[in-house]
Design a protein around this motif. Structure first.
Motif, PDB file in Angstrom:
ATOM      1  N   ARG A 173     -11.073   1.206 -19.314  1.00 47.17           N
ATOM      2  CA  ARG A 173     -10.070   0.459 -20.050  1.00 47.17           C
ATOM      3  C   ARG A 173      -8.695   1.116 -19.912  1.00 47.17           C
ATOM      4  NH1 ARG A 173      -7.859   0.552 -25.205  1.00 47.17           N
ATOM      5  NH2 ARG A 173      -7.284  -1.503 -26.053  1.00 47.17           N
ATOM      6  N   GLU A 174      -8.628   2.432 -20.175  1.00 43.99           N
ATOM      7  CA  GLU A 174      -7.352   3.144 -20.069  1.00 43.99           C
ATOM      8  C   GLU A 174      -6.847   3.138 -18.639  1.00 43.99           C
ATOM      9  OE1 GLU A 174      -7.741   7.027 -21.680  1.00 43.99           O
ATOM     10  OE2 GLU A 174      -8.355   6.336 -23.667  1.00 43.99           O
ATOM     11  N   LEU A 175      -7.767   3.274 -17.710  1.00 42.94           N
ATOM     12  CA  LEU A 175      -7.399   3.312 -16.291  1.00 42.94           C
ATOM     13  C   LEU A 175      -6.687   2.034 -15.873  1.00 42.94           C
ATOM     14  CD1 LEU A 175      -9.770   4.552 -13.489  1.00 42.94           C
ATOM     15  CD2 LEU A 175      -8.525   2.425 -13.232  1.00 42.94           C
ATOM     16  N   PHE A 176      -7.265   0.882 -16.208  1.00 39.68           N
ATOM     17  CA  PHE A 176      -6.681  -0.375 -15.765  1.00 39.68           C
ATOM     18  C   PHE A 176      -5.465  -0.785 -16.599  1.00 39.68           C
ATOM     19  CE2 PHE A 176     -10.875  -0.912 -13.710  1.00 39.68           C
ATOM     20  CZ  PHE A 176     -10.407  -1.104 -12.420  1.00 39.68           C
ATOM     21  N   ILE A 177      -5.400  -0.348 -17.850  1.00 37.80           N
ATOM     22  CA  ILE A 177      -4.196  -0.600 -18.645  1.00 37.80           C
ATOM     23  C   ILE A 177      -2.996   0.066 -17.980  1.00 37.80           C
ATOM     24  CG2 ILE A 177      -3.007   0.022 -20.787  1.00 37.80           C
ATOM     25  CD1 ILE A 177      -5.595  -0.539 -22.272  1.00 37.80           C
ATOM     26  N   GLU A 178      -3.169   1.306 -17.559  1.00 40.14           N
ATOM     27  CA  GLU A 178      -2.058   2.017 -16.909  1.00 40.14           C
ATOM     28  C   GLU A 178      -1.719   1.376 -15.566  1.00 40.14           C
ATOM     29  OE1 GLU A 178      -0.408   6.496 -15.974  1.00 40.14           O
ATOM     30  OE2 GLU A 178      -2.433   6.248 -16.780  1.00 40.14           O
ATOM     31  N   ALA A 179      -2.731   0.959 -14.817  1.00 40.95           N
ATOM     32  CA  ALA A 179      -2.486   0.315 -13.525  1.00 40.95           C
ATOM     33  C   ALA A 179      -1.689  -0.969 -13.708  1.00 40.95           C
ATOM     34  CB  ALA A 179      -3.811   0.028 -12.828  1.00 40.95           C
ATOM     35  N   LEU A 180      -2.036  -1.753 -14.721  1.00 45.32           N
ATOM     36  CA  LEU A 180      -1.311  -2.998 -14.995  1.00 45.32           C
ATOM     37  C   LEU A 180       0.114  -2.724 -15.443  1.00 45.32           C
ATOM     38  CD1 LEU A 180      -4.167  -4.950 -16.808  1.00 45.32           C
ATOM     39  CD2 LEU A 180      -3.108  -5.584 -14.625  1.00 45.32           C
ATOM     40  N   GLN A 181       0.291  -1.706 -16.272  1.00 42.15           N
ATOM     41  CA  GLN A 181       1.625  -1.354 -16.750  1.00 42.15           C
ATOM     42  C   GLN A 181       2.541  -0.942 -15.601  1.00 42.15           C
ATOM     43  OE1 GLN A 181       0.613   1.662 -19.643  1.00 42.15           O
ATOM     44  NE2 GLN A 181       0.680   0.222 -21.358  1.00 42.15           N
ATOM     45  N   ARG A 182       1.976  -0.338 -14.589  1.00 41.89           N
ATOM     46  CA  ARG A 182       2.769   0.129 -13.448  1.00 41.89           C
ATOM     47  C   ARG A 182       2.931  -0.948 -12.378  1.00 41.89           C
ATOM     48  NH1 ARG A 182       3.163   5.970 -12.568  1.00 41.89           N
ATOM     49  NH2 ARG A 182       2.334   7.126 -14.349  1.00 41.89           N
ATOM     50  N   GLY A 183       2.291  -2.076 -12.555  1.00 41.51           N
ATOM     51  CA  GLY A 183       2.402  -3.141 -11.577  1.00 41.51           C
ATOM     52  C   GLY A 183       1.632  -2.882 -10.305  1.00 41.51           C
ATOM     53  N   ALA A 184       0.563  -2.089 -10.377  1.00 43.76           N
ATOM     54  CA  ALA A 184      -0.226  -1.763  -9.190  1.00 43.76           C
ATOM     55  C   ALA A 184      -1.109  -2.941  -8.794  1.00 43.76           C
ATOM     56  CB  ALA A 184      -1.088  -0.539  -9.462  1.00 43.76           C
ATOM     57  N   VAL A 185      -1.279  -3.131  -7.494  1.00 40.50           N
ATOM     58  CA  VAL A 185      -2.206  -4.150  -7.012  1.00 40.50           C
ATOM     59  C   VAL A 185      -3.468  -3.513  -6.431  1.00 40.50           C
ATOM     60  CG1 VAL A 185      -0.367  -5.793  -6.542  1.00 40.50           C
ATOM     61  CG2 VAL A 185      -1.133  -4.253  -4.726  1.00 40.50           C
TER      62      VAL A 185
ATOM     63  N   SER B 165       0.824  -1.217   0.000  1.00 40.55           N
ATOM     64  CA  SER B 165       0.000   0.000   0.000  1.00 40.55           C
ATOM     65  C   SER B 165       0.856   1.264   0.000  1.00 40.55           C
ATOM     66  CB  SER B 165      -0.977   0.008   1.195  1.00 40.55           C
ATOM     67  OG  SER B 165      -1.928  -1.021   1.044  1.00 40.55           O
ATOM     68  N   LYS B 166       1.997   1.184  -0.683  1.00 41.23           N
ATOM     69  CA  LYS B 166       2.861   2.340  -0.869  1.00 41.23           C
ATOM     70  C   LYS B 166       2.616   2.927  -2.251  1.00 41.23           C
ATOM     71  CE  LYS B 166       5.013   1.925   3.091  1.00 41.23           C
ATOM     72  NZ  LYS B 166       4.823   2.918   4.181  1.00 41.23           N
ATOM     73  N   LEU B 167       2.659   4.252  -2.329  1.00 40.86           N
ATOM     74  CA  LEU B 167       2.427   4.927  -3.598  1.00 40.86           C
ATOM     75  C   LEU B 167       3.591   4.669  -4.548  1.00 40.86           C
ATOM     76  CD1 LEU B 167       0.524   6.969  -5.077  1.00 40.86           C
ATOM     77  CD2 LEU B 167       2.040   8.776  -4.240  1.00 40.86           C
ATOM     78  N   ILE B 168       3.258   4.129  -5.744  1.00 38.18           N
ATOM     79  CA  ILE B 168       4.298   3.893  -6.749  1.00 38.18           C
ATOM     80  C   ILE B 168       4.104   4.787  -7.976  1.00 38.18           C
ATOM     81  CG2 ILE B 168       4.807   1.535  -6.050  1.00 38.18           C
ATOM     82  CD1 ILE B 168       2.967   0.535  -8.241  1.00 38.18           C
ATOM     83  N   GLY B 169       3.059   5.603  -7.958  1.00 38.90           N
ATOM     84  CA  GLY B 169       2.843   6.525  -9.068  1.00 38.90           C
ATOM     85  C   GLY B 169       1.459   7.132  -9.018  1.00 38.90           C
ATOM     86  N   GLU B 170       1.258   8.176  -9.785  1.00 37.39           N
ATOM     87  CA  GLU B 170      -0.051   8.805  -9.893  1.00 37.39           C
ATOM     88  C   GLU B 170      -0.198   9.384 -11.289  1.00 37.39           C
ATOM     89  OE1 GLU B 170       0.130  13.216  -8.199  1.00 37.39           O
ATOM     90  OE2 GLU B 170       0.719  11.769  -6.651  1.00 37.39           O
ATOM     91  N   SER B 171      -1.442   9.558 -11.704  1.00 36.04           N
ATOM     92  CA  SER B 171      -1.686  10.036 -13.055  1.00 36.04           C
ATOM     93  C   SER B 171      -3.004  10.798 -13.095  1.00 36.04           C
ATOM     94  CB  SER B 171      -1.739   8.854 -14.028  1.00 36.04           C
ATOM     95  OG  SER B 171      -2.030   9.281 -15.340  1.00 36.04           O
ATOM     96  N   ASP B 172      -3.035  11.894 -13.861  1.00 33.25           N
ATOM     97  CA  ASP B 172      -4.291  12.589 -14.131  1.00 33.25           C
ATOM     98  C   ASP B 172      -4.956  11.875 -15.301  1.00 33.25           C
ATOM     99  OD1 ASP B 172      -3.803  14.380 -12.130  1.00 33.25           O
ATOM    100  OD2 ASP B 172      -3.145  16.000 -13.435  1.00 33.25           O
ATOM    101  N   ILE B 173      -6.035  11.170 -15.023  1.00 33.47           N
ATOM    102  CA  ILE B 173      -6.688  10.336 -16.019  1.00 33.47           C
ATOM    103  C   ILE B 173      -7.535  11.151 -16.984  1.00 33.47           C
ATOM    104  CG2 ILE B 173      -8.355   8.459 -16.367  1.00 33.47           C
ATOM    105  CD1 ILE B 173      -5.629   7.615 -15.301  1.00 33.47           C
TER     106      ILE B 173
END
Length: 223
Positions: A153-165, A132-140
Motif C-alpha cells: 500500500r505504502e509502496l504504490f501510494i508513493e509511486a502514484l504521488q511521484r507520477g511513476a508509470v 523509463s528515466k529515473l524520476i526518484g528513489e526511496s528506501d521503503i
C-alpha cells in the motif's frame, strides 16, 4: 623505518599503483602512535579480529569502533569514514554512465556499493517515467538480517504521488548470497499483480549480494 617501509616515499618513487592496500591507507593516516607506525596501524584497520575481508573492512567501521582503537582519534576516524564514503561515490559515479533500466546488470552495478555493505536488508524503490528515466528513489523499509518489511500500500501510494508509470525494486542480502527466498518470490509476484491493477509496471526486482546480483525478471518470476 627503512625507505622501503615508508609508503609516502615509495609512492613518490614508484607511483600509487605499486603500493599495497595497507601502504595506501598508511599514507592517508600519515602518523601512527607511540610504538606503532602508520603502516602497522593501517594493517590493524584492514585486518581486525572480527573479519577477514581486507580492504572491504574500511566500509565496516563505525565512528565508535574506530575511536576505540589506540592511535585513532577524532580526526583519523573522520578521515577513514570519509574515505569509505568517497570510495562508494567513485564506484557509483563510474557506473552511472552505463545505467540502463532495461539492463539489470547496469542497475545492480550502480547500486552495488550502496547496498552490499549493509548489515540489514534494505528495500529500495526506483520510480520511472514513461521514457523509463529515473524520476526518484526511496528506501521503503529496513528489516532484520533475514527480511525487509514491505507494505504494498505504502509502496504504490508513493509511486502514484511521484507520477511513476513503472518501478524497480532492489534489496540486499547481508549474507552476500543473492539467491531469492520464497518470501522474495512471493512479494515480487504480489507487487506485480497489484501494480497491474493500477497501471504501474514492476519492471524488475533485483537482489544485491556481495559483488553479485540476481534479477527476478531474468529468472522468470515476473512473467
Amino acid at each position: 623505518m627503512y625507505r622501503d617501509e615508508r609508503p609516502y616515499e615509495k609512492c613518490e618513487q614508484y607511483g600509487a599503483e605499486n603500493l599495497t592496500d595497507a601502504e595506501l591507507l598508511a599514507v592517508l593516516l600519515r602518523t601512527g602512535t607511540k610504538g606503532e607506525n602508520s603502516l602497522e596501524l593501517a594493517q590493524k584497520l584492514l585486518h581486525p579480529d572480527f573479519a577477514e575481508h581486507g580492504i572491504l573492512n574500511i566500509h565496516k567501521w563505525t565512528r565508535e569502533g574506530l575511536l576505540r582503537i589506540k592511535g585513532i582519534g577524532r580526526v583519523k576516524a573522520v578521515q577513514i569514514l570519509c574515505l569509505s564514503e568517497l570510495a562508494k561515490r567513485l564506484a557509483k559515479a563510474s557506473a552511472a554512465s552505463g545505467l540502463n533500466f532495461s539492463a539489470p546488470e547496469t542497475i545492480a552495478r550502480y547500486y552495488m556499493e550502496d547496498m552490499r555493505h549493509q548489515n540489514t536488508e534494505v528495500l529500495k524503490l526506483l520510480f520511472l517515467n514513461t521514457r523509463s528515466k529515473l524520476i526518484g528513489e526511496s528506501d521503503i523499509s529496513t528489516g532484520t538480517v533475514d527480511t525487509a518489511l514491505v507494505s504494498p500500500r505504502e509502496l504504490f501510494i508513493e509511486a502514484l504521488q511521484r507520477g511513476a508509470v513503472s518501478i524497480v525494486l532492489l534489496h540486499n542480502h547481508p549474507s552476500g548470497d543473492p539467491t531469492p527466498s520464497k518470501a522474495d518470490v512471493r512479494i515480487t509476484r504480489r507487487l506485480k499483480e497489484a501494480g497491474s491493477m493500477i497501471g504501474i509496471t514492476l519492471l524488475d526486482h533485483i537482489i544485491i549480494g556481495n559483488n553479485c546480483f540476481i534479477s527476478l525478471r531474468e529468472k522468470g518470476f515476473l512473467q
